[in-house]
Structures are given as C-alpha cells and as structure tokens.
Write a protein that holds these residues in place. Structure first.
Motif, PDB file in Angstrom:
ATOM      1  N   GLN A   1       3.987   1.583  -1.078  1.00 33.31           N
ATOM      2  CA  GLN A   1       4.659   1.721  -2.369  1.00 33.31           C
ATOM      3  C   GLN A   1       3.701   2.261  -3.440  1.00 33.31           C
ATOM      4  N   ASN A   2       2.461   1.753  -3.444  1.00 34.27           N
ATOM      5  CA  ASN A   2       1.469   2.221  -4.419  1.00 34.27           C
ATOM      6  C   ASN A   2       1.121   3.693  -4.192  1.00 34.27           C
ATOM      7  N   MET A   3       1.018   4.059  -2.911  1.00 35.38           N
ATOM      8  CA  MET A   3       0.663   5.442  -2.597  1.00 35.38           C
ATOM      9  C   MET A   3       1.793   6.393  -3.003  1.00 35.38           C
ATOM     10  N   ARG A   4       3.043   5.984  -2.752  1.00 31.52           N
ATOM     11  CA  ARG A   4       4.179   6.834  -3.117  1.00 31.52           C
ATOM     12  C   ARG A   4       4.313   6.971  -4.652  1.00 31.52           C
ATOM     13  N   ALA A   5       3.835   5.967  -5.349  1.00 31.04           N
ATOM     14  CA  ALA A   5       3.901   6.034  -6.813  1.00 31.04           C
ATOM     15  C   ALA A   5       2.889   7.023  -7.396  1.00 31.04           C
ATOM     16  N   ASP A   6       1.912   7.419  -6.581  1.00 38.74           N
ATOM     17  CA  ASP A   6       0.894   8.382  -7.018  1.00 38.74           C
ATOM     18  C   ASP A   6       1.356   9.793  -6.637  1.00 38.74           C
ATOM     19  N   PRO A   7       1.600  10.665  -7.618  1.00 40.53           N
ATOM     20  CA  PRO A   7       2.084  12.032  -7.313  1.00 40.53           C
ATOM     21  C   PRO A   7       1.104  12.826  -6.454  1.00 40.53           C
ATOM     22  N   ASP A   8      -0.182  12.472  -6.519  1.00 38.02           N
ATOM     23  CA  ASP A   8      -1.202  13.214  -5.775  1.00 38.02           C
ATOM     24  C   ASP A   8      -1.628  12.485  -4.495  1.00 38.02           C
ATOM     25  N   HIS A   9      -0.724  11.683  -3.945  1.00 36.86           N
ATOM     26  CA  HIS A   9      -1.113  10.902  -2.763  1.00 36.86           C
ATOM     27  C   HIS A   9      -1.355  11.808  -1.553  1.00 36.86           C
ATOM     28  N   ASP A  10      -2.138  11.267  -0.613  1.00 36.55           N
ATOM     29  CA  ASP A  10      -2.455  11.975   0.630  1.00 36.55           C
ATOM     30  C   ASP A  10      -1.290  11.778   1.606  1.00 36.55           C
ATOM     31  N   LYS A  11      -0.568  12.844   1.877  1.00 38.77           N
ATOM     32  CA  LYS A  11       0.625  12.760   2.727  1.00 38.77           C
ATOM     33  C   LYS A  11       0.275  12.342   4.161  1.00 38.77           C
TER      34      LYS A  11
ATOM     35  N   LYS B   1       0.832  -1.209   0.000  1.00 38.77           N
ATOM     36  CA  LYS B   1       0.000   0.000   0.000  1.00 38.77           C
ATOM     37  C   LYS B   1       0.868   1.261   0.000  1.00 38.77           C
TER      38      LYS B   1
END
Length: 231
Positions: free
Chosen positions: A123-133, A121
């Motif tokens: 890794q997938n989130m970090r791959a998304d430029p618009d992820h929720d920090k 999860k």
C-alpha cells in the motif's frame, strides 16, 4: 449429610442397572448416564467407579467403559483426566498427527502477521508515484505465496478438527456409562445420542438450582433416579 452412603447407594443402583442390561434377554438402549450439579460431585463418582468398579452378583467388581464429558477443573484427579473424552481424543489425535491444535493457531497468527506487514508495504509503495514497479511485482508475488500458505495451514487445522470430532464420536460409541455435570447433559456432543440413554441418575439434586435440575429431563430415558438429602 456427608458419610450417609449416598454415593454407595448410587453405585449400587448403577451396578444393578448395568448387570440387568448386560444379562437380560430384553433389548436395552446403549448408555447409563450419571449426572451431578458440580464438577466435584461428578468427579467423586467417577473416582469411585474407576478405582473400584461396579458390584457384580458374586460380590466381585467389574469396571465398565466409562467416559467423562464436559470441562474439567483446573487440576482434576489423574483418574478423572484419564477418562475425560477431550483428553482421550487428544491423545488419539496426537498418535495420528504430531502437530497440536495450538501449534496450528500459532502458525496462523504468525502467517497473518506476515500478510499484514507485506500488505502495508504494498500500500505504501503504491501510494508513491515513483515506486519501483519490479519491486512491487515481487512484493505482490510474495503476498500471494504467503496467502497460499495461510489457506493451506487453515485447511490442515480444519481437517484436524474434523478428525478430533470423529474420535469423540467413536469414544462415545464405545462407552457404556457417561458421566457429566447437569449443564453438560444438554451439550452438543450428546445430541446424536440422546435417544440411546436407558437411564439417568442424578446425584446431589438438593444442591441444584431448579432450572439446571430439569436439564436431564430433555433426554427421552426409560428410567430417571434422583439422589439427594432431605433436611
């Protein structure tokens, strides 16, 4: 051939050695070791000694402190299981720690599975430029907590293993007769005690392949007796 009295002879030899070691003023090493090439032959000797005992000079019987070292058959006789060092050690460990080693293994597998899922999860989130920090920070904190649980559980398992080995050593320390297959005679469990074996008795030597029949010769014993049938 079967029924010619080989096992009776073996028990007679063990009885004489045991009595002499217990009653002589001389100083002897600590153990008598009895070996055989197979589990079946080893367990037959154990059954005879445990159920009846060793002969004494007045014709009665005495039960020595005996342990069985090595892997048992799938369904060993109860009398053999009760003197198996692993079985005795596990019983003692269960009194001290209610969590069985297999339970620790299952817990570690479960925690590792949780770690793998949360890492995916992250890794997938970090791959998304618009992820929720903020969400990413929460996931990372959860990962640290799960990892700490993993380390703590693994530490407890290792501690339990150390306890198990300590119990094994105490059981060997308190024994008088050690029974095992020839292949187990060179096991790691016995390395600390190889200089304390007074005598080795090997049954059914005619059934051994030659290299295995030499295993017990690595032990610096005073006496060595081999029992077999010559055709």
């Amino acid at each position: 051939p079967p029924g010619t009295g080989k096992t009776h002879t073996l028990i007679g030899i063990v009885s004489a050695l045991y009595h002499y070691m217990k009653n002589s003023k001389e100083t002897f090493r600590r153990y008598i070791m009895i070996c055989a090439p197979s589990n079946t032959a080893t367990d037959e000797i154990i059954t005879r000694i445990v159920e009846r005992g060793l002969y004494t000079v007045d014709g009665s019987f005495r039960r020595p402190r005996l342990i069985r070292i090595g892997v048992l058959d799938k369904n060993p006789p109860e009398v053999v299981r009760n003197v198996s060092i692993e079985h005795l050690a596990q019983q003692e460990l269960d009194k001290q720690d209610t969590v069985h080693a297999e339970a620790w293994d299952k817990t570690l597998i479960s925690i590792r599975g949780q770690l793998d899922k949360i890492l995916t999860k992250i890794q997938n989130m970090r791959a998304d430029p618009d992820h929720d920090k903020q969400q990413l920070a929460l996931l990372c904190e959860k990962q640290r907590q799960i990892y700490n649980d993993y380390v703590e559980t693994k530490t407890k398992k290792l501690s339990q293993k150390e306890k198990f080995e300590e119990i094994i050593q105490k059981l060997i320390d308190s024994a008088e007769i050690i029974c095992c297959t020839l292949s187990s005679a060179g096991s790691e469990k016995l390395q600390l005690y190889k200089n304390y074996v007074e005598a080795v008795i090997v049954d059914e030597t005619s059934q051994c392949v030659e290299p295995v029949s030499y295993t017990h010769l690595t032990l610096p014993t005073i006496y060595s007796v081999q029992i077999s049938v010559v055709a």
